[in-house]
Design a protein around this motif. Structure first.
Motif, PDB file in Angstrom:
ATOM      1  N   MET A   1      24.141  51.232  39.342  1.00 10.57           N
ATOM      2  CA  MET A   1      24.901  50.117  39.891  1.00 10.57           C
ATOM      3  C   MET A   1      26.399  50.424  39.804  1.00 10.57           C
ATOM      4  O   MET A   1      26.875  50.987  38.834  1.00 10.57           O
ATOM      5  N   GLU A   2      27.112  50.046  40.841  1.00  7.45           N
ATOM      6  CA  GLU A   2      28.542  50.322  40.935  1.00  7.45           C
ATOM      7  C   GLU A   2      29.326  49.409  39.989  1.00  7.45           C
ATOM      8  O   GLU A   2      28.993  48.256  39.788  1.00  7.45           O
ATOM      9  N   ASN A   3      30.378  49.976  39.392  1.00 10.21           N
ATOM     10  CA  ASN A   3      31.250  49.189  38.526  1.00 10.21           C
ATOM     11  C   ASN A   3      31.995  48.151  39.347  1.00 10.21           C
ATOM     12  O   ASN A   3      32.410  48.423  40.480  1.00 10.21           O
ATOM     13  N   LEU A   4      32.188  46.984  38.764  1.00  8.30           N
ATOM     14  CA  LEU A   4      32.970  45.924  39.385  1.00  8.30           C
ATOM     15  C   LEU A   4      34.161  45.621  38.484  1.00  8.30           C
ATOM     16  O   LEU A   4      34.045  45.671  37.261  1.00  8.30           O
ATOM     17  N   PHE A   5      35.286  45.303  39.103  1.00  6.12           N
ATOM     18  CA  PHE A   5      36.522  45.122  38.359  1.00  6.12           C
ATOM     19  C   PHE A   5      37.129  43.758  38.654  1.00  6.12           C
ATOM     20  O   PHE A   5      37.091  43.280  39.789  1.00  6.12           O
ATOM     21  N   SER A   6      37.734  43.156  37.635  1.00  7.51           N
ATOM     22  CA  SER A   6      38.384  41.853  37.789  1.00  7.51           C
ATOM     23  C   SER A   6      39.687  42.020  38.553  1.00  7.51           C
ATOM     24  O   SER A   6      40.212  43.127  38.693  1.00  7.51           O
ATOM     25  N   ILE A   7      40.241  40.911  38.998  1.00 12.88           N
ATOM     26  CA  ILE A   7      41.494  40.957  39.744  1.00 12.88           C
ATOM     27  C   ILE A   7      42.626  41.499  38.864  1.00 12.88           C
ATOM     28  O   ILE A   7      43.495  42.244  39.345  1.00 12.88           O
ATOM     29  N   GLN A   8      42.615  41.183  37.562  1.00 18.29           N
ATOM     30  CA  GLN A   8      43.639  41.703  36.664  1.00 18.29           C
ATOM     31  C   GLN A   8      43.506  43.220  36.495  1.00 18.29           C
ATOM     32  O   GLN A   8      44.506  43.934  36.468  1.00 18.29           O
ATOM     33  N   GLU A   9      42.279  43.695  36.388  1.00 21.11           N
ATOM     34  CA  GLU A   9      42.054  45.139  36.269  1.00 21.11           C
ATOM     35  C   GLU A   9      42.506  45.860  37.540  1.00 21.11           C
ATOM     36  O   GLU A   9      43.153  46.906  37.475  1.00 21.11           O
ATOM     37  N   VAL A  10      42.189  45.275  38.683  1.00 22.09           N
ATOM     38  CA  VAL A  10      42.576  45.881  39.959  1.00 22.09           C
ATOM     39  C   VAL A  10      44.096  45.870  40.107  1.00 22.09           C
ATOM     40  O   VAL A  10      44.683  46.843  40.582  1.00 22.09           O
ATOM     41  N   ALA A  11      44.724  44.805  39.676  1.00 23.95           N
ATOM     42  CA  ALA A  11      46.186  44.732  39.729  1.00 23.95           C
ATOM     43  C   ALA A  11      46.792  45.865  38.897  1.00 23.95           C
ATOM     44  O   ALA A  11      47.719  46.545  39.350  1.00 23.95           O
ATOM     45  N   ARG A  12      46.256  46.095  37.716  1.00 23.93           N
ATOM     46  CA  ARG A  12      46.745  47.193  36.862  1.00 23.93           C
ATOM     47  C   ARG A  12      46.485  48.550  37.511  1.00 23.93           C
ATOM     48  O   ARG A  12      47.331  49.434  37.491  1.00 23.93           O
ATOM     49  N   MET A  13      45.312  48.715  38.085  1.00 25.45           N
ATOM     50  CA  MET A  13      44.920  50.011  38.653  1.00 25.45           C
ATOM     51  C   MET A  13      45.681  50.357  39.933  1.00 25.45           C
ATOM     52  O   MET A  13      45.908  51.529  40.213  1.00 25.45           O
ATOM     53  N   THR A  14      46.059  49.342  40.693  1.00 25.64           N
ATOM     54  CA  THR A  14      46.696  49.591  41.991  1.00 25.64           C
ATOM     55  C   THR A  14      48.201  49.373  41.978  1.00 25.64           C
ATOM     56  O   THR A  14      48.898  49.848  42.878  1.00 25.64           O
ATOM     57  N   GLY A  15      48.687  48.629  40.996  1.00 20.49           N
ATOM     58  CA  GLY A  15      50.103  48.286  40.989  1.00 20.49           C
ATOM     59  C   GLY A  15      50.427  47.122  41.913  1.00 20.49           C
ATOM     60  O   GLY A  15      51.588  46.788  42.117  1.00 20.49           O
ATOM     61  N   LEU A  16      49.404  46.495  42.468  1.00 26.51           N
ATOM     62  CA  LEU A  16      49.582  45.296  43.295  1.00 26.51           C
ATOM     63  C   LEU A  16      49.353  44.081  42.408  1.00 26.51           C
ATOM     64  O   LEU A  16      48.467  44.100  41.558  1.00 26.51           O
ATOM     65  N   SER A  32      36.952  39.306  51.645  1.00 27.97           N
ATOM     66  CA  SER A  32      36.703  38.594  50.389  1.00 27.97           C
ATOM     67  C   SER A  32      35.813  39.439  49.495  1.00 27.97           C
ATOM     68  O   SER A  32      34.740  39.871  49.909  1.00 27.97           O
ATOM     69  N   PRO A  33      36.260  39.683  48.272  1.00 23.77           N
ATOM     70  CA  PRO A  33      35.431  40.489  47.366  1.00 23.77           C
ATOM     71  C   PRO A  33      34.238  39.682  46.867  1.00 23.77           C
ATOM     72  O   PRO A  33      34.193  38.459  46.997  1.00 23.77           O
ATOM     73  N   LEU A  34      33.311  40.405  46.301  1.00 21.85           N
ATOM     74  CA  LEU A  34      32.155  39.793  45.663  1.00 21.85           C
ATOM     75  C   LEU A  34      32.653  38.856  44.573  1.00 21.85           C
ATOM     76  O   LEU A  34      33.688  39.096  43.960  1.00 21.85           O
ATOM     77  N   ARG A  35      31.935  37.765  44.374  1.00 27.35           N
ATOM     78  CA  ARG A  35      32.305  36.845  43.291  1.00 27.35           C
ATOM     79  C   ARG A  35      31.137  36.732  42.323  1.00 27.35           C
ATOM     80  O   ARG A  35      29.991  36.607  42.727  1.00 27.35           O
ATOM     81  N   LYS A  36      31.499  36.794  41.058  1.00 29.15           N
ATOM     82  CA  LYS A  36      30.511  36.593  39.996  1.00 29.15           C
ATOM     83  C   LYS A  36      31.067  35.537  39.079  1.00 29.15           C
ATOM     84  O   LYS A  36      32.174  35.693  38.551  1.00 29.15           O
ATOM     85  N   GLY A  38      32.261  32.792  39.970  1.00 34.30           N
ATOM     86  CA  GLY A  38      33.442  32.237  40.621  1.00 34.30           C
ATOM     87  C   GLY A  38      34.667  33.142  40.557  1.00 34.30           C
ATOM     88  O   GLY A  38      35.720  32.812  41.079  1.00 34.30           O
ATOM     89  N   LYS A  39      34.534  34.289  39.914  1.00 29.02           N
ATOM     90  CA  LYS A  39      35.666  35.211  39.765  1.00 29.02           C
ATOM     91  C   LYS A  39      35.497  36.400  40.712  1.00 29.02           C
ATOM     92  O   LYS A  39      34.394  36.899  40.903  1.00 29.02           O
ATOM     93  N   ARG A  40      36.634  36.820  41.289  1.00 29.93           N
ATOM     94  CA  ARG A  40      36.614  37.965  42.189  1.00 29.93           C
ATOM     95  C   ARG A  40      36.228  39.222  41.421  1.00 29.93           C
ATOM     96  O   ARG A  40      36.728  39.475  40.337  1.00 29.93           O
ATOM     97  N   ARG A  41      35.399  40.040  42.061  1.00 37.50           N
ATOM     98  CA  ARG A  41      34.989  41.328  41.503  1.00 37.50           C
ATOM     99  C   ARG A  41      35.132  42.377  42.593  1.00 37.50           C
ATOM    100  O   ARG A  41      34.581  42.242  43.682  1.00 37.50           O
ATOM    101  N   TYR A  42      35.896  43.418  42.286  1.00 34.94           N
ATOM    102  CA  TYR A  42      36.212  44.448  43.268  1.00 34.94           C
ATOM    103  C   TYR A  42      35.442  45.730  42.964  1.00 34.94           C
ATOM    104  O   TYR A  42      35.265  46.097  41.806  1.00 34.94           O
ATOM    105  N   THR A  43      35.043  46.415  44.025  1.00 33.13           N
ATOM    106  CA  THR A  43      34.331  47.689  43.889  1.00 33.13           C
ATOM    107  C   THR A  43      35.332  48.841  43.843  1.00 33.13           C
ATOM    108  O   THR A  43      36.508  48.675  44.176  1.00 33.13           O
ATOM    109  N   GLU A  44      34.851  50.001  43.466  1.00 35.34           N
ATOM    110  CA  GLU A  44      35.693  51.196  43.455  1.00 35.34           C
ATOM    111  C   GLU A  44      36.179  51.520  44.873  1.00 35.34           C
ATOM    112  O   GLU A  44      37.313  51.973  45.051  1.00 35.34           O
ATOM    113  N   GLY A  45      35.332  51.288  45.867  1.00 35.83           N
ATOM    114  CA  GLY A  45      35.730  51.513  47.259  1.00 35.83           C
ATOM    115  C   GLY A  45      36.871  50.597  47.678  1.00 35.83           C
ATOM    116  O   GLY A  45      37.806  51.027  48.375  1.00 35.83           O
ATOM    117  N   GLU A  46      36.812  49.351  47.240  1.00 32.65           N
ATOM    118  CA  GLU A  46      37.898  48.413  47.555  1.00 32.65           C
ATOM    119  C   GLU A  46      39.198  48.828  46.858  1.00 32.65           C
ATOM    120  O   GLU A  46      40.281  48.687  47.425  1.00 32.65           O
TER     121      GLU A  46
END
Length: 135
Positions: A1-16, A32-36, A38-46
């Motif tokens: 299963m692919e890792n999913l990342f929170s919006i805060q993690e993605v912000a840190r990883m991308t600088g956005l 719209s990213p997957l939600r788990k 009620g929270k956004r979850r982003y894939t590595e591809g995203e």
């Protein structure tokens, strides 16, 4: 299963910022990213896509051109006729060619400023040397 990342993690990883991520979603630049729970979850591809988008934005590409560039999603995943594939690829190539021309103009402008700055610096260094010799 692919890792999913929170919006805060993605912000840190991308600088956005999280605000920017939500804004990109709101204007349709990012689907719209997957939600788990009620929270956004982003894939590595995203995340890879966001990093690419950030790079284009940093080089001065408009959000409108980025949106046009990305509107058909991953071309490798779409099964389209050859004519449709060709049209989509040509659209992206046109956007990148236009952007590359803009970058070339910016590069020339920066090189001109750098050359003038170097000339001024040489003049000032000569003046400093001359003044020190007068002591």
């Amino acid at each position: 299963m692919e890792n999913l990342f929170s919006i805060q993690e993605v912000a840190r990883m991308t600088g956005l910022s999280a605000h920017t991520l939500r804004y990109y979603e709101k204007i349709g630049l990012l689907s719209s990213p997957l939600r788990k729970g009620g929270k956004r979850r982003y894939t590595e591809g995203e995340i890879r896509l966001l990093k690419f988008m950030k790079m284009l934005k940093q080089t001065g590409m408009s959000l409108e051109d980025i949106q046009e560039f990305l509107k058909d999603g991953c071309l490798l995943e779409n099964i389209d006729s050859t004519a449709i594939q060709l049209k989509k690829i040509q659209t992206r190539a046109d956007i990148l060619n236009k952007h590359l021309l803009l970058l070339e103009k910016q590069k020339q402008a920066i090189e001109t400023v750098m050359n003038v700055t170097k000339e001024k610096l040489e003049t000032y260094e000569t003046m400093i040397g001359d003044l020190k010799d007068e002591k």
